[in-house]
Design a protein around this motif. Structure first.
Motif, PDB file in Angstrom:
ATOM      1  N   SER A  17       0.826  -1.315   0.161  1.00  0.00           N
ATOM      2  CA  SER A  17      -0.043  -0.013   0.077  1.00  0.00           C
ATOM      3  C   SER A  17       0.925   1.045   0.054  1.00  0.00           C
ATOM      4  O   SER A  17       0.376   2.292  -0.221  1.00  0.00           O
ATOM      5  CB  SER A  17      -0.879   0.061   1.314  1.00  0.00           C
ATOM      6  OG  SER A  17      -0.215   0.147   2.313  1.00  0.00           O
ATOM      7  N   ASN A  18       2.223   1.261   0.243  1.00  0.00           N
ATOM      8  CA  ASN A  18       2.965   2.190   0.449  1.00  0.00           C
ATOM      9  C   ASN A  18       3.739   2.642  -1.140  1.00  0.00           C
ATOM     10  O   ASN A  18       4.470   3.520  -1.346  1.00  0.00           O
ATOM     11  CB  ASN A  18       4.059   2.138   1.143  1.00  0.00           C
ATOM     12  CG  ASN A  18       3.595   2.036   2.637  1.00  0.00           C
ATOM     13  OD1 ASN A  18       2.475   2.640   2.959  1.00  0.00           O
ATOM     14  ND2 ASN A  18       4.280   1.173   3.514  1.00  0.00           N
ATOM     15  N   ARG A  19       3.441   1.757  -2.010  1.00  0.00           N
ATOM     16  CA  ARG A  19       4.243   2.000  -3.288  1.00  0.00           C
ATOM     17  C   ARG A  19       3.191   3.206  -4.216  1.00  0.00           C
ATOM     18  O   ARG A  19       2.138   3.163  -4.008  1.00  0.00           O
ATOM     19  CB  ARG A  19       4.013   0.640  -4.149  1.00  0.00           C
ATOM     20  CG  ARG A  19       4.754  -0.552  -3.750  1.00  0.00           C
ATOM     21  CD  ARG A  19       4.769  -1.732  -4.585  1.00  0.00           C
ATOM     22  NE  ARG A  19       5.563  -2.747  -3.801  1.00  0.00           N
ATOM     23  CZ  ARG A  19       5.654  -3.973  -4.379  1.00  0.00           C
ATOM     24  NH1 ARG A  19       4.868  -4.317  -5.488  1.00  0.00           N
ATOM     25  NH2 ARG A  19       6.301  -4.895  -3.956  1.00  0.00           N
ATOM     26  N   LYS A  20       4.068   3.742  -5.114  1.00  0.00           N
ATOM     27  CA  LYS A  20       3.603   4.817  -5.812  1.00  0.00           C
ATOM     28  C   LYS A  20       2.629   4.410  -6.766  1.00  0.00           C
ATOM     29  O   LYS A  20       1.584   5.129  -6.968  1.00  0.00           O
ATOM     30  CB  LYS A  20       4.645   5.514  -6.243  1.00  0.00           C
ATOM     31  CG  LYS A  20       5.250   6.487  -5.160  1.00  0.00           C
ATOM     32  CD  LYS A  20       6.421   7.460  -5.525  1.00  0.00           C
ATOM     33  CE  LYS A  20       7.223   7.749  -4.527  1.00  0.00           C
ATOM     34  NZ  LYS A  20       8.384   8.654  -5.003  1.00  0.00           N
ATOM     35  N   ASN A  21       2.893   3.223  -7.549  1.00  0.00           N
ATOM     36  CA  ASN A  21       2.363   2.650  -8.706  1.00  0.00           C
ATOM     37  C   ASN A  21       0.743   2.244  -8.271  1.00  0.00           C
ATOM     38  O   ASN A  21       0.095   1.524  -9.234  1.00  0.00           O
ATOM     39  CB  ASN A  21       3.102   2.118  -9.643  1.00  0.00           C
ATOM     40  CG  ASN A  21       3.779   0.888  -8.722  1.00  0.00           C
ATOM     41  OD1 ASN A  21       3.420   0.645  -7.823  1.00  0.00           O
ATOM     42  ND2 ASN A  21       4.154  -0.015  -9.603  1.00  0.00           N
ATOM     43  N   VAL A  22       0.784   1.817  -7.155  1.00  0.00           N
ATOM     44  CA  VAL A  22      -0.706   1.405  -6.724  1.00  0.00           C
ATOM     45  C   VAL A  22      -1.832   2.159  -6.843  1.00  0.00           C
ATOM     46  O   VAL A  22      -1.816   3.509  -6.239  1.00  0.00           O
ATOM     47  CB  VAL A  22      -0.594   0.637  -5.363  1.00  0.00           C
ATOM     48  CG1 VAL A  22      -1.851   0.071  -4.887  1.00  0.00           C
ATOM     49  CG2 VAL A  22       0.658  -0.478  -5.260  1.00  0.00           C
TER      50      VAL A  22
END
Length: 90
Positions: A17-22
Protein backbone atom coordinates in the motif's frame (compact mmCIF):
# COMPACT_ATOMS: atom_id res chain seq x y z
CA UNK A 1 14.15 -40.03 12.58
CA UNK A 2 14.41 -36.25 12.25
CA UNK A 3 11.42 -34.11 13.11
CA UNK A 4 9.86 -32.09 10.36
CA UNK A 5 9.74 -28.37 10.79
CA UNK A 6 6.35 -26.76 10.52
CA UNK A 7 6.07 -24.47 7.50
CA UNK A 8 6.24 -20.82 8.39
CA UNK A 9 3.10 -18.81 7.68
CA UNK A 10 3.35 -16.60 4.63
CA UNK A 11 4.07 -12.99 5.41
CA UNK A 12 1.79 -10.42 3.88
CA UNK A 13 3.54 -7.58 2.13
CA UNK A 14 2.26 -4.57 4.06
CA UNK A 15 4.46 -2.27 2.01
CA UNK A 16 2.25 -2.87 -1.02
CA UNK A 17 0.00 0.00 0.00
CA UNK A 18 3.05 2.30 0.25
CA UNK A 19 4.07 1.85 -3.40
CA UNK A 20 3.56 4.80 -5.71
CA UNK A 21 2.22 2.87 -8.69
CA UNK A 22 -0.68 1.27 -6.79
CA UNK A 23 -4.15 2.64 -7.53
CA UNK A 24 -5.49 4.77 -4.62
CA UNK A 25 -8.69 2.72 -4.51
CA UNK A 26 -6.65 -0.47 -4.16
CA UNK A 27 -4.64 1.14 -1.34
CA UNK A 28 -7.89 2.03 0.41
CA UNK A 29 -9.15 -1.58 0.27
CA UNK A 30 -5.78 -2.93 1.39
CA UNK A 31 -5.93 -0.72 4.47
CA UNK A 32 -9.48 -1.89 5.18
CA UNK A 33 -8.43 -5.54 4.89
CA UNK A 34 -5.62 -4.96 7.39
CA UNK A 35 -8.11 -3.26 9.70
CA UNK A 36 -10.41 -6.29 9.52
CA UNK A 37 -7.51 -8.62 10.28
CA UNK A 38 -5.79 -6.70 13.05
CA UNK A 39 -8.15 -4.26 14.76
CA UNK A 40 -10.53 -4.94 17.67
CA UNK A 41 -13.92 -6.42 16.77
CA UNK A 42 -15.83 -3.14 16.65
CA UNK A 43 -13.34 -1.46 14.30
CA UNK A 44 -13.05 -4.63 12.22
CA UNK A 45 -16.82 -4.69 11.71
CA UNK A 46 -16.80 -1.06 10.56
CA UNK A 47 -13.97 -1.75 8.11
CA UNK A 48 -15.76 -4.84 6.77
CA UNK A 49 -18.94 -2.81 6.27
CA UNK A 50 -16.96 -0.33 4.18
CA UNK A 51 -15.56 -3.17 2.07
CA UNK A 52 -19.05 -4.57 1.49
CA UNK A 53 -20.43 -1.12 0.64
CA UNK A 54 -17.81 -0.75 -2.07
CA UNK A 55 -18.20 -4.25 -3.48
CA UNK A 56 -21.93 -4.89 -3.07
CA UNK A 57 -22.68 -4.52 -6.79
CA UNK A 58 -19.89 -6.90 -7.79
CA UNK A 59 -20.84 -9.45 -5.13
CA UNK A 60 -24.50 -9.41 -6.20
CA UNK A 61 -23.51 -9.77 -9.85
CA UNK A 62 -21.38 -12.83 -9.09
CA UNK A 63 -23.95 -14.34 -6.71
CA UNK A 64 -26.64 -13.91 -9.38
CA UNK A 65 -24.74 -16.21 -11.74
CA UNK A 66 -25.15 -19.20 -9.43
CA UNK A 67 -28.28 -21.32 -9.59
CA UNK A 68 -28.18 -23.86 -6.77
CA UNK A 69 -31.28 -26.02 -6.16
CA UNK A 70 -32.81 -25.21 -2.79
CA UNK A 71 -31.04 -21.85 -2.43
CA UNK A 72 -32.48 -18.47 -3.27
CA UNK A 73 -30.43 -15.50 -4.46
CA UNK A 74 -30.47 -14.10 -0.92
CA UNK A 75 -29.03 -17.34 0.49
CA UNK A 76 -26.20 -17.31 -2.02
CA UNK A 77 -25.54 -13.62 -1.40
CA UNK A 78 -25.40 -14.22 2.35
CA UNK A 79 -22.97 -17.12 1.88
CA UNK A 80 -20.84 -14.85 -0.30
CA UNK A 81 -20.61 -12.28 2.47
CA UNK A 82 -19.73 -14.99 4.99
CA UNK A 83 -16.99 -16.33 2.70
CA UNK A 84 -15.61 -12.81 2.20
CA UNK A 85 -15.50 -12.09 5.92
CA UNK A 86 -14.27 -15.39 7.34
CA UNK A 87 -12.52 -17.14 4.45
CA UNK A 88 -11.10 -14.55 2.04
CA UNK A 89 -9.94 -12.08 4.69
CA UNK A 90 -7.83 -14.14 7.06
Amino acid sequence: MAKRKKPKPKKVNKKLSNRKNVDPEVKYYIELVYAVREKPQKEANIAFSKIVDGLVVKIKKIAGKFKIPGFSFDDIYQESLYALRYKAIK
